[in-house]
Design a protein around this motif. Structure first.
Motif, PDB file in Angstrom:
ATOM      1  N   ARG A 158      11.488  -9.755  -8.638  1.00 10.94           N
ATOM      2  CA  ARG A 158      10.973  -8.836  -9.645  1.00 10.94           C
ATOM      3  C   ARG A 158      10.963  -7.414  -9.123  1.00 10.94           C
ATOM      4  O   ARG A 158      10.817  -7.193  -7.928  1.00 10.94           O
ATOM      5  N   VAL A 159      11.082  -6.477 -10.039  1.00 11.83           N
ATOM      6  CA  VAL A 159      10.817  -5.075  -9.744  1.00 11.83           C
ATOM      7  C   VAL A 159       9.611  -4.720 -10.602  1.00 11.83           C
ATOM      8  O   VAL A 159       9.644  -4.884 -11.821  1.00 11.83           O
ATOM      9  N   ILE A 160       8.535  -4.274  -9.957  1.00 10.51           N
ATOM     10  CA  ILE A 160       7.284  -4.048 -10.672  1.00 10.51           C
ATOM     11  C   ILE A 160       6.781  -2.626 -10.464  1.00 10.51           C
ATOM     12  O   ILE A 160       7.085  -1.975  -9.479  1.00 10.51           O
ATOM     13  N   SER A 161       5.985  -2.184 -11.431  1.00 12.50           N
ATOM     14  CA  SER A 161       5.220  -0.943 -11.310  1.00 12.50           C
ATOM     15  C   SER A 161       3.774  -1.364 -11.124  1.00 12.50           C
ATOM     16  O   SER A 161       3.203  -2.039 -11.992  1.00 12.50           O
ATOM     17  N   VAL A 162       3.184  -0.981 -10.027  1.00 11.79           N
ATOM     18  CA  VAL A 162       1.807  -1.379  -9.733  1.00 11.79           C
ATOM     19  C   VAL A 162       0.846  -0.509 -10.532  1.00 11.79           C
ATOM     20  O   VAL A 162       0.939   0.718 -10.519  1.00 11.79           O
ATOM     21  N   GLN A 163      -0.068  -1.159 -11.237  1.00 13.50           N
ATOM     22  CA  GLN A 163      -1.079  -0.467 -12.019  1.00 13.50           C
ATOM     23  C   GLN A 163      -2.425  -0.449 -11.303  1.00 13.50           C
ATOM     24  O   GLN A 163      -3.278   0.379 -11.590  1.00 13.50           O
ATOM     25  N   GLY A 164      -2.611  -1.394 -10.385  1.00 18.73           N
ATOM     26  CA  GLY A 164      -3.870  -1.448  -9.660  1.00 18.73           C
ATOM     27  C   GLY A 164      -3.907  -2.601  -8.687  1.00 18.73           C
ATOM     28  O   GLY A 164      -3.036  -3.470  -8.686  1.00 18.73           O
ATOM     29  N   LEU A 165      -4.915  -2.602  -7.855  1.00 20.34           N
ATOM     30  CA  LEU A 165      -5.153  -3.644  -6.872  1.00 20.34           C
ATOM     31  C   LEU A 165      -6.544  -4.188  -7.153  1.00 20.34           C
ATOM     32  O   LEU A 165      -7.504  -3.424  -7.260  1.00 20.34           O
TER      33      LEU A 165
ATOM     34  N   LEU B  30       0.824  -1.214   0.000  1.00 18.93           N
ATOM     35  CA  LEU B  30       0.000   0.000   0.000  1.00 18.93           C
ATOM     36  C   LEU B  30       0.853   1.258   0.000  1.00 18.93           C
ATOM     37  O   LEU B  30       0.524   2.236  -0.678  1.00 18.93           O
ATOM     38  N   GLU B  31       1.957   1.242   0.725  1.00 19.39           N
ATOM     39  CA  GLU B  31       2.879   2.387   0.736  1.00 19.39           C
ATOM     40  C   GLU B  31       3.399   2.666  -0.671  1.00 19.39           C
ATOM     41  O   GLU B  31       3.435   3.809  -1.117  1.00 19.39           O
ATOM     42  N   GLY B  32       3.800   1.610  -1.374  1.00 21.97           N
ATOM     43  CA  GLY B  32       4.289   1.773  -2.745  1.00 21.97           C
ATOM     44  C   GLY B  32       3.219   2.306  -3.678  1.00 21.97           C
ATOM     45  O   GLY B  32       3.478   3.191  -4.494  1.00 21.97           O
ATOM     46  N   ILE B  33       1.996   1.794  -3.539  1.00 18.97           N
ATOM     47  CA  ILE B  33       0.894   2.253  -4.384  1.00 18.97           C
ATOM     48  C   ILE B  33       0.586   3.724  -4.108  1.00 18.97           C
ATOM     49  O   ILE B  33       0.459   4.526  -5.032  1.00 18.97           O
ATOM     50  N   MET B  34       0.460   4.089  -2.846  1.00 16.76           N
ATOM     51  CA  MET B  34       0.087   5.460  -2.481  1.00 16.76           C
ATOM     52  C   MET B  34       1.151   6.472  -2.881  1.00 16.76           C
ATOM     53  O   MET B  34       0.836   7.618  -3.185  1.00 16.76           O
ATOM     54  N   ASN B  35       2.418   6.063  -2.899  1.00 14.38           N
ATOM     55  CA  ASN B  35       3.508   6.977  -3.240  1.00 14.38           C
ATOM     56  C   ASN B  35       3.989   6.820  -4.678  1.00 14.38           C
ATOM     57  O   ASN B  35       5.020   7.380  -5.053  1.00 14.38           O
ATOM     58  N   ASN B  36       3.243   6.014  -5.472  1.00 15.38           N
ATOM     59  CA  ASN B  36       3.564   5.799  -6.883  1.00 15.38           C
ATOM     60  C   ASN B  36       5.011   5.335  -7.064  1.00 15.38           C
ATOM     61  O   ASN B  36       5.747   5.840  -7.908  1.00 15.38           O
ATOM     62  N   LYS B  37       5.421   4.370  -6.253  1.00 18.70           N
ATOM     63  CA  LYS B  37       6.775   3.821  -6.289  1.00 18.70           C
ATOM     64  C   LYS B  37       6.746   2.391  -6.818  1.00 18.70           C
ATOM     65  O   LYS B  37       5.748   1.678  -6.692  1.00 18.70           O
TER      66      LYS B  37
ATOM     67  N   VAL C 201       9.679  -1.189  -0.943  1.00 18.28           N
ATOM     68  CA  VAL C 201       9.508  -0.081  -1.865  1.00 18.28           C
ATOM     69  C   VAL C 201      10.867   0.176  -2.508  1.00 18.28           C
ATOM     70  O   VAL C 201      11.887   0.265  -1.824  1.00 18.28           O
ATOM     71  N   SER C 202      10.890   0.267  -3.828  1.00 18.06           N
ATOM     72  CA  SER C 202      12.127   0.423  -4.583  1.00 18.06           C
ATOM     73  C   SER C 202      12.578   1.876  -4.632  1.00 18.06           C
ATOM     74  O   SER C 202      11.752   2.791  -4.647  1.00 18.06           O
ATOM     75  N   ASN C 203      13.882   2.080  -4.702  1.00 13.74           N
ATOM     76  CA  ASN C 203      14.446   3.402  -4.900  1.00 13.74           C
ATOM     77  C   ASN C 203      14.642   3.715  -6.379  1.00 13.74           C
ATOM     78  O   ASN C 203      15.081   4.798  -6.730  1.00 13.74           O
ATOM     79  N   LEU C 204      14.346   2.736  -7.244  1.00 13.76           N
ATOM     80  CA  LEU C 204      14.501   2.932  -8.687  1.00 13.76           C
ATOM     81  C   LEU C 204      13.433   3.858  -9.203  1.00 13.76           C
ATOM     82  O   LEU C 204      12.305   3.874  -8.726  1.00 13.76           O
ATOM     83  N   ALA C 205      13.760   4.619 -10.228  1.00  9.78           N
ATOM     84  CA  ALA C 205      12.803   5.561 -10.833  1.00  9.78           C
ATOM     85  C   ALA C 205      11.801   4.833 -11.699  1.00  9.78           C
ATOM     86  O   ALA C 205      11.967   3.780 -12.161  1.00  9.78           O
TER      87      ALA C 205
END
Length: 70
Positions: free
Chosen positions: A27-34, A4-11, A66-70
């Motif tokens: 994996r390193v993922i970009s969350v699109q939705g839950l 949830l932290e990653g989703i809310m902060n767009n990380k 939560v990743s530090n990657l852009a």
């Protein structure tokens, strides 16, 4: 809570995921939705710009940060 932290902060999220065959991958993922379906929560996520979204069951995630990657 980390998801949830990653989703809310767009990380992006770094995670260890165990598939249905018991194989663990990192994996390193970009969350699109839950998404919730039939009592199971899924992350809808991409790993790159050209990749189709994947559904990852939350109960199969072993570790997440939560990743530090852009």
């Amino acid at each position: 809570s980390t998801v949830l932290e990653g989703i809310m902060n767009n990380k992006k999220l770094e995670l260890h995921y165990v598939n249905t065959k018991g194989v663990c991958s990192q994996r390193v993922i970009s969350v699109q939705g839950l998404i919730s379906k039939d009592g199971t929560m899924y992350l809808l996520a991409t790993t790159g710009l050209g990749d189709a979204p994947r559904h990852l069951a939350l109960h199969r995630i072993q570790k997440v940060a939560v990743s530090n990657l852009a």
